[in-house]
Structure formats: structure tokens, C-alpha cells
Design an enzyme around this catalytic site. Sequence first.
Site, short mmCIF file in Angstrom:
data_model
loop_
_atom_site.label_atom_id
_atom_site.label_comp_id
_atom_site.label_asym_id
_atom_site.label_seq_id
_atom_site.Cartn_x
_atom_site.Cartn_y
_atom_site.Cartn_z
N PHE A 171 -130.36 -43.08 -58.05
CA PHE A 171 -131.11 -44.28 -58.39
C PHE A 171 -131.60 -44.15 -59.82
CE2 PHE A 171 -131.70 -43.98 -53.73
CZ PHE A 171 -131.20 -45.23 -53.36
N VAL A 193 -131.91 -38.59 -60.01
CA VAL A 193 -132.51 -39.62 -60.85
C VAL A 193 -131.60 -39.90 -62.03
CG1 VAL A 193 -134.51 -40.31 -62.19
CG2 VAL A 193 -134.80 -38.82 -60.19
N LYS A 194 -131.19 -41.16 -62.17
CA LYS A 194 -130.34 -41.52 -63.29
C LYS A 194 -131.20 -41.82 -64.52
CE LYS A 194 -126.53 -43.95 -62.60
NZ LYS A 194 -125.61 -45.04 -62.19
N ILE A 195 -130.87 -41.13 -65.60
CA ILE A 195 -131.55 -41.31 -66.89
C ILE A 195 -130.50 -41.72 -67.91
CG2 ILE A 195 -132.90 -40.21 -68.71
CD1 ILE A 195 -134.49 -40.21 -66.19
#
Length: 238
Positions: free
Chosen positions: A66, A92-94
Site C-alpha cells: 500500500f 509500504v510503497k514510497i
Amino acid sequence: MTTVDRLKVQIFADGADKAGMLEMYAKPFVKGFTTNPTLMRKVGVTDYEAFAKDILGVIPDRPISFEVFADDFAEMERQARRIATWGKHVSVKIPITNTKRESAIPLVRKLSQEGIALNVTAMFTLEQVQDVVDAVKGGAPCYVSVFAGRVADTGMDPVPLMAESVKRLKAAPNTELIWASPRELLNIFQADEIGCQVITVTNDIIKKLSLVGKNLDDYSLETVKMFYDDGKAAAYKL
């Protein structure tokens, strides 16, 4: 060509439609999931966290990513830490930069070294890949998401870029390369051939796996019949 059952690359389904995600979850060869704010907005998601937790309730045992949606790095960090609490399979998508072209590498390094699993996304160059490798080495598991499909949209062959990225990631054993935004089924086999660990694939491409190994003479005849049947159904006359 390698048969589907011999593919080493992991297929992750890319989307945000719950019914479509559950359809892919029923397929054992789909090993994980990715989504992003654009995909979520496209299907009408209005409550980000409620949607994510709903999906995690029905897909509890496969990797899923996400994405943060802030542009300020302090807020991006706050969102990342919150998303990371949603489940042990969550990454966690950065994005590699914010909209001001400011590098997210300091934040990526901080979160990774503190043990937060990441998926660094929207990457297009080897310089970006190398920066991420250097930042996350020795940290938490991290996907390195290179948008090979969008690179191909510019007229550039993405295979050399992806093959070199595979080599660069060997310096950080906690990383896995994602071939992102594929445009056709062939990309799955290209990713597999170069040793890419993951490819994110939309449902429409995944469904084409049934065509692998199909007799091309038969496929030709089916195409001819399609044209004929449609012309007949339209009652065209000359």
C-alpha cells in the site's frame, strides 16, 4: 519458451478492485498483490484505510503493498509508519521522489534501517536503483519497483535496464526487483529469463496465461473465424 509451471519469477496481481483481487487470490500462482492511489481512485475507493483493512481481512497471507500519498516527507513518514502497522505481510510503497523532484532516499534509508518493509516505487533509471540499494542494504526487506513498461512506452528496450538492475540488487540480499507496469504477457517471460524476482501484472494480462503454448496455426484460424463471424453478424454488403 519456459512453461508457466516452471516460471521462477513471482507474479503479483496489480489492482484495487476487491472482486478482481479475490479472483486472483484464488490462483495459487499469484504470490502477492500491489496497489496504488491511482488504481484505488479509479475503482471508487473513498476511505483508504478502510479499503486496505478490508482487503487484508480477506487476503491475510500474501505480500501486499500500500502506498503513501503525501508529498511532504514528514507526512509521508507518518503515513508509512501507520500503514506498516496494518499487517505482517504489508510493504509500504514510497515513491522515489516527491512531486518537486526531491529525493525520498533519506526517508527510505531511515524507514528501512528501522525495520519497516518497503516497496520503493516509480523508478526508471539505474541511478535510482543504485541509490535505493545503497540506502536499504542491511535493512528490512525491500522491493525495488522499476517501471519497465513505461520505459518501453518511450521507445527504449527495458530489458538491459532490468538485467543490470538484477545485478545491482545482489549487493543487498534483502531486496527483490519488481518488473512494474508490464504491457504484454511476453514481459513475464522476459522478467523470468533475466532473473527478476517479481512482476506486477494486471488481471487482463494474467488471464492470457491460458494462451501460453497455444498452437499458432489454430490461433490463426480462430482469428480468421472471428473476422468472418463479426462481418456476417454486422450484415455488411458491398
